[in-house]
Scaffold this active site. Structure first.
Site, PDB file in Angstrom:
ATOM      1  N   SER A 257     -14.400  -2.760  -2.702  1.00 44.89           N
ATOM      2  CA  SER A 257     -13.725  -2.277  -3.894  1.00 44.89           C
ATOM      3  C   SER A 257     -14.697  -1.918  -4.692  1.00 44.89           C
ATOM      4  O   SER A 257     -15.909  -2.485  -4.711  1.00 44.89           O
ATOM      5  CB  SER A 257     -12.796  -2.943  -4.509  1.00 44.89           C
ATOM      6  OG  SER A 257     -12.155  -2.590  -5.679  1.00 44.89           O
TER       7      SER A 257
ATOM      8  N   TYR B  44      -9.658 -11.680  -8.129  1.00 43.69           N
ATOM      9  CA  TYR B  44      -9.885 -10.361  -7.282  1.00 43.69           C
ATOM     10  C   TYR B  44     -11.197  -9.930  -7.026  1.00 43.69           C
ATOM     11  O   TYR B  44     -11.688  -9.648  -5.915  1.00 43.69           O
ATOM     12  CB  TYR B  44      -8.941  -9.428  -7.864  1.00 43.69           C
ATOM     13  CG  TYR B  44      -9.016  -8.008  -6.863  1.00 43.69           C
ATOM     14  CD1 TYR B  44      -8.021  -8.199  -5.704  1.00 43.69           C
ATOM     15  CD2 TYR B  44      -9.504  -6.811  -7.362  1.00 43.69           C
ATOM     16  CE1 TYR B  44      -8.300  -6.903  -4.824  1.00 43.69           C
ATOM     17  CE2 TYR B  44      -9.518  -5.934  -6.446  1.00 43.69           C
ATOM     18  CZ  TYR B  44      -8.657  -5.944  -5.346  1.00 43.69           C
ATOM     19  OH  TYR B  44      -8.960  -4.905  -4.308  1.00 43.69           O
TER      20      TYR B  44
HETATM   21  N1  LIG Z   1      -5.478   0.709  -3.995  1.00 43.38           N
HETATM   22  C1  LIG Z   1      -6.336   0.545  -4.907  1.00 43.38           C
HETATM   23  O1  LIG Z   1      -6.596   0.854  -5.774  1.00 43.38           O
HETATM   24  C2  LIG Z   1      -7.612  -0.183  -4.202  1.00 43.38           C
HETATM   25  C3  LIG Z   1      -8.876  -0.198  -4.737  1.00 43.38           C
HETATM   26  C4  LIG Z   1      -9.986  -0.753  -4.231  1.00 43.38           C
HETATM   27  C5  LIG Z   1      -9.677  -1.485  -3.041  1.00 43.38           C
HETATM   28  N2  LIG Z   1      -8.625  -1.641  -2.472  1.00 43.38           N
HETATM   29  C6  LIG Z   1      -8.530  -2.429  -1.198  1.00 43.38           C
HETATM   30  O2  LIG Z   1      -7.743  -1.794  -0.287  1.00 43.38           O
HETATM   31  C7  LIG Z   1      -7.242  -2.283   0.678  1.00 43.38           C
HETATM   32  C8  LIG Z   1      -5.883  -1.804   1.057  1.00 43.38           C
HETATM   33  O3  LIG Z   1      -4.911  -1.820  -0.057  1.00 43.38           O
HETATM   34  P1  LIG Z   1      -4.072  -0.759  -0.340  1.00 43.38           P
HETATM   35  O4  LIG Z   1      -4.494  -0.337  -1.711  1.00 43.38           O
HETATM   36  O5  LIG Z   1      -3.853   0.223   0.768  1.00 43.38           O
HETATM   37  O6  LIG Z   1      -2.643  -1.538  -0.731  1.00 43.38           O
HETATM   38  P2  LIG Z   1      -1.241  -1.865  -0.067  1.00 43.38           P
HETATM   39  O7  LIG Z   1      -0.685  -0.501   0.108  1.00 43.38           O
HETATM   40  O8  LIG Z   1      -0.599  -2.777  -0.771  1.00 43.38           O
HETATM   41  O9  LIG Z   1      -1.687  -2.268   1.319  1.00 43.38           O
HETATM   42  C9  LIG Z   1      -2.151  -3.564   1.632  1.00 43.38           C
HETATM   43  C10 LIG Z   1      -2.060  -3.840   3.077  1.00 43.38           C
HETATM   44  O10 LIG Z   1      -2.410  -5.347   3.379  1.00 43.38           O
HETATM   45  C11 LIG Z   1      -1.408  -5.956   4.264  1.00 43.38           C
HETATM   46  N3  LIG Z   1      -1.603  -7.692   4.115  1.00 43.38           N
HETATM   47  C12 LIG Z   1      -1.476  -7.944   2.731  1.00 43.38           C
HETATM   48  N4  LIG Z   1      -1.574  -9.581   3.177  1.00 43.38           N
HETATM   49  C13 LIG Z   1      -1.689  -9.663   4.724  1.00 43.38           C
HETATM   50  C14 LIG Z   1      -1.738 -10.737   5.455  1.00 43.38           C
HETATM   51  N5  LIG Z   1      -1.860 -12.031   5.104  1.00 43.38           N
HETATM   52  N6  LIG Z   1      -1.939 -10.410   7.006  1.00 43.38           N
HETATM   53  C15 LIG Z   1      -1.915  -9.050   7.406  1.00 43.38           C
HETATM   54  N7  LIG Z   1      -1.826  -7.960   6.424  1.00 43.38           N
HETATM   55  C16 LIG Z   1      -1.776  -8.422   5.103  1.00 43.38           C
HETATM   56  C17 LIG Z   1      -0.184  -5.424   3.794  1.00 43.38           C
HETATM   57  O11 LIG Z   1       0.528  -5.622   4.944  1.00 43.38           O
HETATM   58  P3  LIG Z   1       1.910  -6.598   4.874  1.00 43.38           P
HETATM   59  O12 LIG Z   1       2.460  -6.679   3.768  1.00 43.38           O
HETATM   60  O13 LIG Z   1       2.932  -5.642   5.824  1.00 43.38           O
HETATM   61  O14 LIG Z   1       1.373  -7.550   5.710  1.00 43.38           O
HETATM   62  C18 LIG Z   1      -0.576  -3.871   3.653  1.00 43.38           C
HETATM   63  O15 LIG Z   1      -0.374  -3.297   4.938  1.00 43.38           O
HETATM   64  C19 LIG Z   1      -6.976  -3.692   0.007  1.00 43.38           C
HETATM   65  O16 LIG Z   1      -8.260  -4.400   0.756  1.00 43.38           O
HETATM   66  C20 LIG Z   1      -7.442  -3.515  -1.235  1.00 43.38           C
HETATM   67  O17 LIG Z   1      -8.010  -4.705  -1.943  1.00 43.38           O
HETATM   68  C21 LIG Z   1      -7.342  -0.862  -2.897  1.00 43.38           C
END
Ligand SMILES: NC(=O)c1ccc[n+]([C@@H]2O[C@H](COP(=O)([O-])OP(=O)(O)OC[C@H]3O[C@@H](n4cnc5c(N)ncnc54)[C@H](OP(=O)(O)O)[C@@H]3O)[C@@H](O)[C@H]2O)c1
Length: 248
Positions: free
Chosen positions: A146, A159
């Site tokens: 991130s 985080y």
């Molecule tokens: N959105 C942003 O602004 C942003 C910015 C920088 C980095 N990121 C990073 O991008 C990545 C993806 O996040 P996103 O933004 O796409 O958010 P999201 O839509 O909430 O997706 C998060 C995913 O992680 C899965 N997950 C959570 N806990 C889990 C577990 N214990 N086992 C397996 N899967 C799990 C969730 O699936 P289930 O709940 O179905 O398990 C979901 O598919 C993350 O690492 C996040 O930190 C996001």
């Protein structure tokens, strides 16, 4: 004019956190370029729906429940991917959680969960694929860090710590690997479900401020595709993708 070489076609790519957001968008994009995508997350109905959509558009997908905090669960996902497609070319360790709060709130269960999902989850993914990559003599680990791996903000101390750790783990693995490519994907703010579980009012407000400008998850999917689509001797080490108007 001949078509450019497609280094993604027929590659087997495991994607954790594929049930929403960045993982889901990446699965769709890679499958549309001919990759076999293996979808992992806990919400299997979402995964099954996504796998059906991908297959209906002519792609190849397999869905399986995984909890990335559990090493055996991740091993089983990787085992099934190899069994089904014969090899594993890449893992996108993307699952993550972000329950923002000020440290003084002492939401220690949420700290533990972030450490378990964001750090242990990535380590579990790496541990499950490295023996296969060694046997194959080739492989690619792609980890979602991130911009929080580069800057720290109030409400995001733990985080950010987990994402700094993902950055360090990825860089260390890269230095130790001759045949395994390692890529860090560092998104800025993206419109996804991340943070839907924030319980702290200050954290909710922080997220609202962050999300005033946000990218579509497709922008991050394209960065993953870019890294994967390089020839085997080219390792894209980090891609940082921010909204143009983002100051930090
Ligand atoms: N959105 C942003 O602004 C942003 C910015 C920088 C980095 N990121 C990073 O991008 C990545 C993806 O996040 P996103 O933004 O796409 O958010 P999201 O839509 O909430 O997706 C998060 C995913 O992680 C899965 N997950 C959570 N806990 C889990 C577990 N214990 N086992 C397996 N899967 C799990 C969730 O699936 P289930 O709940 O179905 O398990 C979901 O598919 C993350 O690492 C996040 O930190 C996001």
């Amino acid at each position: 004019m001949s078509n450019p070489i497609n280094h993604v076609e027929n590659k087997t790519v495991i994607i954790t956190g594929a049930s929403s957001g960045i993982g889901e968008a990446t699965a769709k994009l890679l499958a549309s370029r001919g990759a076999n995508v293996v979808l992992g997350a806990r919400r299997t109905e979402r995964l099954d729906q996504l796998a059906s959509e991908i297959e209906a558009s002519g792609g190849k997908a397999m869905a399986r429940a995984v909890d990335v905090t559990n090493g055996e669960s991740v091993e089983a996902l990787v085992y099934h991917a190899k069994n089904m497609f014969g090899r594993v070319d890449a893992i996108f360790n993307n699952a993550g959680v972000m329950p923002l709060s000020h440290m003084a709130e002492l939401k220690t269960d949420e700290w533990d969960n972030m450490i378990n999902v964001n750090i242990r989850g990535v380590l579990n993914g790496i541990a499950a694929v490295l023996p296969i990559f060694k046997e194959q003599g080739i492989g690619h680990v792609i980890n979602t860090a991130s911009i929080a791996a580069h800057v720290v903000a109030p409400s995001a101390a733990v985080y950010c710590a987990t994402k700094y750790a993902v950055w360090a783990i990825s860089e260390g693995l890269r230095q130790e690997s001759e045949n395994v490519r390692v890529t860090i994907i560092s998104p800025g703010v993206v419109e996804t479900e991340l943070g839907h579980d924030i319980t702290d009012e200050t954290g909710k407000e922080m997220l609202k401020q962050f999300r005033q400008i946000a990218l579509s998850p497709d922008a991050i999917a394209r960065a993953v595709l870019y890294a994967l689509d390089q020839p085997a001797d080219v390792d894209v080490n980090e891609v940082i993708v921010r909204p143009t108007a983002s100051a930090f």
